[in-house]
Design a protein around this motif. Structure first.
Motif, PDB file in Angstrom:
ATOM      1  N   ALA A  82       0.852  -1.198   0.000  1.00  0.00           N
ATOM      2  CA  ALA A  82       0.000   0.000   0.000  1.00  0.00           C
ATOM      3  C   ALA A  82       0.881   1.239   0.000  1.00  0.00           C
ATOM      4  CB  ALA A  82      -0.935  -0.035   1.205  1.00  0.00           C
ATOM      5  N   ASP A  83       0.285   2.371   0.346  1.00  0.00           N
ATOM      6  CA  ASP A  83       1.016   3.637   0.286  1.00  0.00           C
ATOM      7  C   ASP A  83       1.929   3.856   1.479  1.00  0.00           C
ATOM      8  OD1 ASP A  83      -0.165   4.907  -2.180  1.00  0.00           O
ATOM      9  OD2 ASP A  83      -1.999   4.505  -1.058  1.00  0.00           O
ATOM     10  N   ARG A  84       1.581   3.310   2.631  1.00  0.00           N
ATOM     11  CA  ARG A  84       2.407   3.521   3.831  1.00  0.00           C
ATOM     12  C   ARG A  84       2.009   2.504   4.892  1.00  0.00           C
ATOM     13  NH1 ARG A  84      -1.573   7.114   3.517  1.00  0.00           N
ATOM     14  NH2 ARG A  84      -2.936   7.484   5.311  1.00  0.00           N
ATOM     15  N   ILE A  85       2.835   2.427   5.940  1.00  0.00           N
ATOM     16  CA  ILE A  85       2.551   1.542   7.070  1.00  0.00           C
ATOM     17  C   ILE A  85       2.361   2.383   8.318  1.00  0.00           C
ATOM     18  CG2 ILE A  85       3.543  -0.197   8.602  1.00  0.00           C
ATOM     19  CD1 ILE A  85       4.818  -1.475   6.185  1.00  0.00           C
ATOM     20  N   GLU A  86       1.272   2.141   9.028  1.00  0.00           N
ATOM     21  CA  GLU A  86       1.012   2.779  10.316  1.00  0.00           C
ATOM     22  C   GLU A  86       1.075   1.713  11.396  1.00  0.00           C
ATOM     23  OE1 GLU A  86      -2.715   4.809  10.014  1.00  0.00           O
ATOM     24  OE2 GLU A  86      -1.951   6.318   8.606  1.00  0.00           O
ATOM     25  N   LYS A  87       1.662   2.067  12.540  1.00  0.00           N
ATOM     26  CA  LYS A  87       1.885   1.094  13.609  1.00  0.00           C
ATOM     27  C   LYS A  87       0.925   1.348  14.775  1.00  0.00           C
ATOM     28  CE  LYS A  87       6.803   0.788  12.406  1.00  0.00           C
ATOM     29  NZ  LYS A  87       6.721  -0.504  11.694  1.00  0.00           N
ATOM     30  N   ILE A  88       0.375   0.242  15.281  1.00  0.00           N
ATOM     31  CA  ILE A  88      -0.465   0.276  16.478  1.00  0.00           C
ATOM     32  C   ILE A  88       0.295  -0.429  17.593  1.00  0.00           C
ATOM     33  CG2 ILE A  88      -2.650  -0.489  17.505  1.00  0.00           C
ATOM     34  CD1 ILE A  88      -3.892  -0.302  14.721  1.00  0.00           C
ATOM     35  N   ASP A  89       0.374   0.205  18.773  1.00  0.00           N
ATOM     36  CA  ASP A  89       1.154  -0.332  19.891  1.00  0.00           C
ATOM     37  C   ASP A  89       0.243  -0.946  20.943  1.00  0.00           C
ATOM     38  OD1 ASP A  89       3.590  -0.661  21.533  1.00  0.00           O
ATOM     39  OD2 ASP A  89       2.591   0.802  22.836  1.00  0.00           O
ATOM     40  N   ASP A  90       0.774  -1.955  21.621  1.00  0.00           N
ATOM     41  CA  ASP A  90      -0.016  -2.683  22.614  1.00  0.00           C
ATOM     42  C   ASP A  90      -0.377  -1.841  23.829  1.00  0.00           C
ATOM     43  OD1 ASP A  90       2.945  -2.993  23.270  1.00  0.00           O
ATOM     44  OD2 ASP A  90       2.023  -3.756  25.102  1.00  0.00           O
ATOM     45  N   GLU A  91       0.392  -0.793  24.158  1.00  0.00           N
ATOM     46  CA  GLU A  91       0.152   0.002  25.354  1.00  0.00           C
ATOM     47  C   GLU A  91      -0.272   1.427  25.010  1.00  0.00           C
ATOM     48  OE1 GLU A  91       0.017   1.362  29.364  1.00  0.00           O
ATOM     49  OE2 GLU A  91      -0.243  -0.552  28.357  1.00  0.00           O
ATOM     50  N   ARG A  92       0.419   2.050  24.091  1.00  0.00           N
ATOM     51  CA  ARG A  92       0.123   3.444  23.733  1.00  0.00           C
ATOM     52  C   ARG A  92      -1.283   3.591  23.160  1.00  0.00           C
ATOM     53  NH1 ARG A  92       3.398   5.167  18.685  1.00  0.00           N
ATOM     54  NH2 ARG A  92       1.846   3.715  17.818  1.00  0.00           N
ATOM     55  N   ASP A  93      -1.772   2.558  22.470  1.00  0.00           N
ATOM     56  CA  ASP A  93      -2.997   2.695  21.685  1.00  0.00           C
ATOM     57  C   ASP A  93      -4.143   1.855  22.226  1.00  0.00           C
ATOM     58  OD1 ASP A  93      -1.630   4.393  19.839  1.00  0.00           O
ATOM     59  OD2 ASP A  93      -0.737   2.628  18.922  1.00  0.00           O
ATOM     60  N   ILE A  94      -4.258   1.745  23.542  1.00  0.00           N
ATOM     61  CA  ILE A  94      -5.351   0.971  24.131  1.00  0.00           C
ATOM     62  C   ILE A  94      -6.667   1.741  23.990  1.00  0.00           C
ATOM     63  CG2 ILE A  94      -6.293   0.049  26.287  1.00  0.00           C
ATOM     64  CD1 ILE A  94      -3.486  -0.588  27.169  1.00  0.00           C
ATOM     65  N   GLY A  95      -7.711   1.053  23.566  1.00  0.00           N
ATOM     66  CA  GLY A  95      -9.035   1.658  23.444  1.00  0.00           C
ATOM     67  C   GLY A  95      -9.905   0.853  22.503  1.00  0.00           C
ATOM     68  N   THR A  96     -11.078   1.381  22.231  1.00  0.00           N
ATOM     69  CA  THR A  96     -12.048   0.679  21.379  1.00  0.00           C
ATOM     70  C   THR A  96     -12.260   1.386  20.052  1.00  0.00           C
ATOM     71  OG1 THR A  96     -13.879   1.851  22.444  1.00  0.00           O
ATOM     72  CG2 THR A  96     -13.236  -0.277  23.383  1.00  0.00           C
ATOM     73  N   GLU A  97     -11.499   2.441  19.782  1.00  0.00           N
ATOM     74  CA  GLU A  97     -11.685   3.203  18.557  1.00  0.00           C
ATOM     75  C   GLU A  97     -10.779   2.672  17.445  1.00  0.00           C
ATOM     76  OE1 GLU A  97     -14.058   5.502  18.426  1.00  0.00           O
ATOM     77  OE2 GLU A  97     -14.484   5.060  20.541  1.00  0.00           O
ATOM     78  N   PHE A 133      -8.744  -1.434  12.774  1.00  0.00           N
ATOM     79  CA  PHE A 133      -7.878  -0.707  11.849  1.00  0.00           C
ATOM     80  C   PHE A 133      -8.579  -0.518  10.522  1.00  0.00           C
ATOM     81  CE2 PHE A 133      -7.176  -5.171  10.990  1.00  0.00           C
ATOM     82  CZ  PHE A 133      -7.009  -5.252   9.621  1.00  0.00           C
ATOM     83  N   LYS A 134      -8.077   0.436   9.743  1.00  0.00           N
ATOM     84  CA  LYS A 134      -8.510   0.619   8.366  1.00  0.00           C
ATOM     85  C   LYS A 134      -7.284   0.453   7.483  1.00  0.00           C
ATOM     86  CE  LYS A 134     -10.799   3.574   4.988  1.00  0.00           C
ATOM     87  NZ  LYS A 134     -11.440   4.891   4.710  1.00  0.00           N
ATOM     88  N   GLY A 135      -7.349  -0.493   6.558  1.00  0.00           N
ATOM     89  CA  GLY A 135      -6.210  -0.759   5.695  1.00  0.00           C
ATOM     90  C   GLY A 135      -6.454  -1.996   4.864  1.00  0.00           C
ATOM     91  N   VAL A 136      -5.412  -2.417   4.159  1.00  0.00           N
ATOM     92  CA  VAL A 136      -5.540  -3.555   3.246  1.00  0.00           C
ATOM     93  C   VAL A 136      -4.741  -4.764   3.723  1.00  0.00           C
ATOM     94  CG1 VAL A 136      -6.002  -2.075   1.265  1.00  0.00           C
ATOM     95  CG2 VAL A 136      -3.643  -2.712   1.800  1.00  0.00           C
ATOM     96  N   LYS A 137      -4.055  -4.620   4.866  1.00  0.00           N
ATOM     97  CA  LYS A 137      -3.283  -5.745   5.387  1.00  0.00           C
ATOM     98  C   LYS A 137      -2.848  -5.412   6.807  1.00  0.00           C
ATOM     99  CE  LYS A 137       0.457  -8.866   3.780  1.00  0.00           C
ATOM    100  NZ  LYS A 137       1.315  -8.996   4.968  1.00  0.00           N
TER     101      LYS A 137
END
Length: 801
Positions: A285-300, A342-346
């Motif tokens: 795809a165009d870029r990679i975005e990272k989700i972290d196990d602690e920084r990004d806790i939530g339901t959104e 997440f929103k993405g293709v992979k």
């Protein structure tokens, strides 16, 4: 004394002159035993001074090559977080380094904390924080020990020495050493140095792109003294360069982690190298975005949500996990999971792996579950453990739940993000696989309506027979295999369909069937005899730190060429403890020594396998109990456990099993409701990691959740309890379909007896096979014929009278 040269072992065989040259260079007439003046570690700084202060020697002080180190943990260094922690030593002056003396971590029952594979790096710099290092040797330490392990090395202009941990002797999150000393001497000439300018440590490189490995080489003896620079990917030689510029363009690197090493050798055989680790990955795809196990806790969107017993494991700034932490779940509760929106293709899942970790089940948007393996021989961080297929460019939910066989971790999730709009079409909403059928559900989306007759399933490369139906917006396609799917097997599924406008709908994924704790075909080992269990003990076969690793050891022990030790015995009851360390023992007093202790049974990392045919004297409720330290798995063949209580659990996919899968002491009781009188088989596997060890298997008539609920417990095999009878094998020799009948030929010790024939569609619910007729066909054989069987996929089992 163990001798180590700073070259790969296979090099010596090809170049004996090189070995002689290096050995001639290392010894010195003016050797000096060196105590470092300072030390700095990447973790565990509170205990780092123990590495150099000499207080752990039996005679404290400088020490000597023959010094003995005490076993007190307070006099050793250990760091928690990674096996790749390192310790850097300041020698206080520039020397020619000829020997390294290492006393490994040797605390009783914790020697697995000690380093195993170590890279020795050196620097001429004086500032530990900014120094640049070259590796000059890679050594392998023995586990534990009170004496120094000695390694010959060749290093010149050495002020700082770094011992970089590559592995340890255990499950990985703690590593340590006891004491370190060095020796200097005379070396003719200088060791060259090499640095890698590009790529850099941790670089991510697109699959298919060239990798330019650019180095700088320096030799105080002159540029003409350089013999070659070798470039490696791991242990694979890429090329040799014999002239400057020392540059190599690496083409065709496969996806995954690559350890790129540049190694310089001068004309006298002196050698040094440097390594960078890079990740080659498919960029879709165009870029990679990272989700972290602690920084990004939530339901959104872009966040992770935990359900169950998840624990944060923080680390120091040197910790190699993403953002220096992760979450783990050690409950073995199959209802525990996490979800990533997440929103993405992979999505690519990166996590911590280790020998005591287990597996999980991953799904996207509620679809088919596929296995995620978190278990590895050695701990490692930010390992790619699972990748999704290419997905529609929209919002998705990744769910990973525990399989219940060890620790599962969450660390980092890479989302491939596309800026292109998604083409809205119907999608595969769910894939459900059981042993006897495969169901695929497709969901209409807006104007994209699935045509049921267009659905085609390709299974493992073969077009599968399918029936399709539609209800509302859901199209259901069902495939019934000609033979049941094998437990634990993985299959590739491709779904092709069309909507009413002729737009293609495609989906590709894998699915894995559940697997029992040990094979349904059973564990090898001696059968029971009248009045005795068959009892096998296995040691020196590898690390036993979970039921899964114990099963691996037991399976290897049954093969020719097994390098470990195996001892078979007959015992009237399973009521044993390790004499040297029984721990708290079990429910019953006076346990017996393990039979193999007289044959040198190791006190750690051993496995026991116990097998018995037992006679249940009366129909009704019975409770079967296990006390063990460490874990176990037990199968009662012929009836499912209604419930399991205590520290262990029932395997809900295979309810004839109850287990306690990871190290620790367990008291577990499984209730068998409405058990019929007759003969049944029991198979048990237990293991010992370290510390105390004991094993009890017992029974009582009635349904009891706690040991304290009755005083009628008896060891299986004791008088008045379940009698152990001969374990002559009841086994099927052939199974075939004849018209509307199933014919099963089988071996049996009682060919004239009234054998029970039962059937199941899912390995969970069993019923008497109606219309079954059993006839004797020989002195130890019989045949079961089940008439009126029109199912394509069904399981059968036999039970002796």
């Amino acid at each position: 004394m163990k001798t180590h040269l700073p070259i790969r072992p296979h090099t010596l065989a090809r170049c004996p002159w090189l070995a002689a040259l290096l050995l001639a260079a290392a010894p010195s007439l003016r050797a000096e035993f060196l105590q470092p003046v300072a030390v700095s570690v990447t973790n565990g700084t509170d205990s780092q001074d123990a590495l150099i202060n000499g207080q752990g020697f039996e005679e404290p002080g400088l020490g000597s090559p023959d010094a003995v180190h005490v076993r007190a943990g307070s006099e050793m260094w250990s760091g928690i977080g990674s096996i790749r922690e390192s310790a850097t030593f300041d020698l206080g002056k520039s020397v020619s380094l000829t020997k390294v003396y290492i006393w490994n971590y040797n605390v009783q029952d914790a020697t697995d904390v000690g380093m195993k594979d170590v890279e020795i790096q050196v620097s001429a710099d004086t500032d530990m924080a900014t120094a640049k290092f070259n590796a000059i040797a890679r050594v392998s330490l023995a586990e534990g020990g009170e004496k120094a392990q000695v390694f010959d090395v060749v290093g010149t202009s050495v002020r700082l020495v770094r011992l970089k941990g590559l592995s340890n002797w255990g499950q990985g999150y703690t590593v340590g050493l006891a004491e370190v000393r060095f020796e200097s001497g005379d070396i003719v000439g200088n060791v060259p140095t090499i640095s890698i300018n590009s790529p850099r440590e941790g670089d991510e490189i697109a699959l298919g792109a060239d990798i330019s490995i650019d180095t700088t080489v320096t030799d105080k003896d002159g540029a003409a003294n350089i013999q070659k620079v070798a470039f490696y990917d791991g242990e694979v030689l890429l090329t040799n360069k014999t002239a400057s510029p020392y540059l190599y363009v690496y083409k065709g690197a496969t996806a995954g982690i690559h350890a790129l090493r540049a190694e310089v050798t001068d004309r006298t055989g002196k050698m040094a190298w440097n390594t960078v680790n890079v990740s080659v990955r498919e960029l879709v795809a165009d870029r990679i975005e990272k989700i972290d196990d602690e920084r990004d806790i939530g339901t959104e969107l872009g966040q992770i949500q935990y359900v169950g017993a998840w624990t944060l494991a923080p680390g120091a700034d040197s910790d190699p996990r993403y953002l220096h932490n992760d979450h783990y779940n050690a409950s073995n509760n199959r209802n525990d999971y996490f979800e990533v929106r997440f929103k993405g293709v992979k999505v690519d899942v990166f996590a911590t792996v280790a020998s005591h970790h287990g597996t999980g089940w991953a799904s996207i948007d509620g679809g088919a579950e596929t296995k995620v393996i978190y278990k590895a021989a050695q701990r490692a961080e930010q390992v790619l453990v699972w990748s999704s297929p290419i997905l529609p460019n929209r919002e998705h939910v990744l769910k990973i739940r525990l399989a219940g066989d060890g620790v599962v971790t969450a660390d980092r999730f890479d989302i491939s993000v596309s800026d292109k709009p998604d083409v809205v079409t119907a999608t595969v909403k769910e894939v459900v696989a059981t042993f006897s059928n495969l169901v695929v559900r497709l969901e209409d989306t807006a104007t994209s309506v699935v045509t049921p007759g267009s659905v085609k399933l390709t299974l493992d490369g073969v077009v599968a027979t399918v029936t399709s139906s539609k209800a509302g917006t859901t199209t259901t396609a069902t495939h019934v295999p000609a033979a049941p799917f094998v437990a634990g097997s993985t299959h590739l599924l491709v779904v092709d369909a069309q909507d009413g406008a002729g737009t293609p709908i495609t989906h590709s994924s894998t699915f894995t069937l559940p697997a029992p704790p040990f094979p349904l075909a059973g564990l090898k080992g001696p059968s029971s005899s009248a009045g005795n269990w068959g009892f096998r003990q296995i040691w020196n076969g590898g690390r036993a730190d979970s039921v899964s690793s114990a099963v691996e050891i037991a399976e290897k022990a049954a093969l020719a060429g097994f390098a470990g030790k195996v001892s078979d015995a007959s015992v009237p009851t399973v009521h044993h403890a390790l004499s040297s360390n029984p721990g708290t023992a079990g429910l019953f007093p006076d346990p017996l020594p393990l039979p193999a202790e007289s044959e040198g049974l190791a006190v750690s990392d051993f496995v026991v396998v116990a097998r018995a045919n037992v006679k249940v004297p009366r129909a009704g409720d019975w409770t079967l109990g296990v006390h063990s330290d460490d874990g176990f798995a037990l199968r009662f063949i012929g009836a499912p456990f209604d419930s399991v209580n205590g520290t262990g659990v029932r395997d809900d996919d295979f309810p004839e099993f109850m287990t306690f899968l990871t190290p620790g002491e367990t008291a577990t009781r499984g209730i068998l409701k409405g058990l019929k009188a007759g003969t049944y088989a029991i198979e048990f596997i237990g293991y010992q990691r370290a510390g105390g060890a004991h094993f009890d298997i017992y029974v009582a008539e009635g349904a009891f959740e706690d040991d304290s609920a009755t005083d009628q417990w008896l060891l299986i095999g004791d008088a008045g309890g379940w009698e152990i009878v001969s374990g002559v094998s009841l086994r099927a020799t052939s199974v075939r379909k004849q018209g509307d009948s199933v014919v099963i030929d089988f071996a049996t010790p009682t060919p004239e007896g009234a054998h029970a024939v039962e059937q199941s569609d899912d390995l969970k619910s069993w019923q008497t096979a109606t219309g079954a007729v059993v006839t004797k066909t020989g002195e130890s054989s019989a045949r079961a014929t089940i008439a009126g069987s029109n199912a394509n996929s069904r399981f059968y089992r036999l039970r002796a009278p």
